[in-house]
Design a protein around this motif. Structure first.
Motif, PDB file in Angstrom:
ATOM      1  N   ARG A 136       0.837  -1.250   0.013  1.00  0.00           N
ATOM      2  CA  ARG A 136       0.141  -0.021  -0.025  1.00  0.00           C
ATOM      3  C   ARG A 136       0.702   1.280   0.015  1.00  0.00           C
ATOM      4  O   ARG A 136       2.190   1.141   0.484  1.00  0.00           O
ATOM      5  N   PHE A 137       0.406   2.339  -0.643  1.00  0.00           N
ATOM      6  CA  PHE A 137       1.141   3.540  -0.675  1.00  0.00           C
ATOM      7  C   PHE A 137       0.151   4.842  -0.322  1.00  0.00           C
ATOM      8  O   PHE A 137      -0.914   4.734  -0.479  1.00  0.00           O
ATOM      9  N   GLY A 138       0.702   5.672   0.424  1.00  0.00           N
ATOM     10  CA  GLY A 138       0.004   6.717   1.025  1.00  0.00           C
ATOM     11  C   GLY A 138       0.639   7.985   0.879  1.00  0.00           C
ATOM     12  O   GLY A 138       2.042   8.033   0.757  1.00  0.00           O
ATOM     13  N   LEU A 198       5.001  10.690   2.838  1.00  0.00           N
ATOM     14  CA  LEU A 198       4.928   9.771   1.597  1.00  0.00           C
ATOM     15  C   LEU A 198       5.396   8.445   2.264  1.00  0.00           C
ATOM     16  O   LEU A 198       6.382   8.180   2.855  1.00  0.00           O
ATOM     17  N   GLU A 199       4.252   7.531   2.214  1.00  0.00           N
ATOM     18  CA  GLU A 199       4.603   6.020   2.897  1.00  0.00           C
ATOM     19  C   GLU A 199       4.521   4.954   1.873  1.00  0.00           C
ATOM     20  O   GLU A 199       3.520   4.892   1.215  1.00  0.00           O
ATOM     21  N   ARG A 244       8.811   5.614   5.419  1.00  0.00           N
ATOM     22  CA  ARG A 244       7.963   6.846   5.230  1.00  0.00           C
ATOM     23  C   ARG A 244       9.113   7.958   5.234  1.00  0.00           C
ATOM     24  O   ARG A 244      10.149   8.240   5.927  1.00  0.00           O
ATOM     25  N   VAL A 245       8.754   9.070   4.463  1.00  0.00           N
ATOM     26  CA  VAL A 245       9.474  10.318   4.265  1.00  0.00           C
ATOM     27  C   VAL A 245       8.666  11.395   4.572  1.00  0.00           C
ATOM     28  O   VAL A 245       7.446  11.406   4.060  1.00  0.00           O
ATOM     29  N   GLU A 246       9.073  12.205   5.439  1.00  0.00           N
ATOM     30  CA  GLU A 246       8.292  13.322   5.964  1.00  0.00           C
ATOM     31  C   GLU A 246       8.956  14.683   5.685  1.00  0.00           C
ATOM     32  O   GLU A 246       9.891  14.761   6.218  1.00  0.00           O
ATOM     33  N   ALA A 247       8.735  15.317   4.590  1.00  0.00           N
ATOM     34  CA  ALA A 247       9.526  16.494   3.949  1.00  0.00           C
ATOM     35  C   ALA A 247       8.777  17.574   4.473  1.00  0.00           C
ATOM     36  O   ALA A 247       7.574  18.012   4.296  1.00  0.00           O
ATOM     37  N   ALA A 248       9.450  18.607   4.923  1.00  0.00           N
ATOM     38  CA  ALA A 248       8.970  19.838   5.603  1.00  0.00           C
ATOM     39  C   ALA A 248       8.643  20.896   4.400  1.00  0.00           C
ATOM     40  O   ALA A 248       9.363  20.778   3.502  1.00  0.00           O
TER      41      ALA A 248
END
Length: 223
Positions: free
Chosen positions: A133-135, A178-179, A193-197
């Protein structure tokens, strides 16, 4: 005000789920912070050993969280996740002076933050069995405390700790998560997961363009 409205909306979604369709999960993670648009900062590994300055084994970023998922349409689901975490990165070097005003040297600090984050995202199935799954979505991260550790030095013959409170970071910033998730059986799953500011992460006027990107390796258990 804008960040507060987004946080309120995400909390509203979290507590308005249909009880009969709800799915809860618990998560643990390791994370690495990557400073962007600031060449004086750099990434700190999840696990590190330092013998040169007598710091020994140093643990980087880790955390835990809880998520809530409900169906939207077809194979699309809505996921809301709340995390608490510690993050670390190499801070900007600072020049320290002794009691006589002579420079001790430029020392690179290790910045340690205690954060909380809340994000929401639609999740799409990438396979017929829904194992992949992608989110992608939107979230907020808040920083409760931030300290920079420059090690120890001798001041008037006494060993002195150079741990300073860091007031340069923005208390809240908006990020894009993005996960990618792989499910194993009915309960266990692993995510990257990447959490880009999106908004600025520094209060310093010379670093208005500074951003950050957090990379998570996460393991979860679905109830």
């Amino acid at each position: 005000m804008k960040n507060t409205c987004i946080l309120t909306f995400l909390l509203f979604l979290l507590f308005q789920f249909n009880v009969t369709a709800q799915t809860w999960a618990f998560h643990i993670n390791g994370n690495t912070a990557y400073p962007v648009n600031n060449d004086l900062k750099s990434a700190y590994p999840i696990l590190w050993y330092s013998s040169e300055d007598d710091r020994g084994v140093l643990v980087g970023g880790f955390g835990a969280g809880v998520s809530h998922t409900r169906p939207l349409k077809g194979n699309i689901k809505l996921k809301i996740q709340l995390n608490g975490q510690r993050s670390r990165f190499y801070d900007m070097p600072s020049i320290f002076y002794d009691v006589n005003g002579a420079p001790i040297g430029a020392i690179i600090g290790i910045n340690t933050n205690l954060n909380t984050s809340l994000f929401g995202m639609p999740v799409f199935s990438l396979s017929e069995n829904q194992k992949w799954r992608f989110g992608a979505g939107l979230g907020l991260r808040g920083t409760f405390t931030s300290k920079s550790d420059y090690g120890e030095t001798f001041v008037q013959g006494q060993k002195t700790s150079l741990k300073l409170k860091n007031k340069s970071l923005a208390p809240v910033h908006l990020f894009l998560p993005l996960e990618l998730t792989k499910y194993f059986g009915e309960h266990f799953f692993a995510s990257t997961r990447v959490e880009a500011a999106i908004t600025k992460v520094s209060k310093l006027p010379n670093y208005k363009k500074e951003r950050s990107a957090f990379v998570f390796a996460e393991i979860g258990y679905q109830l």
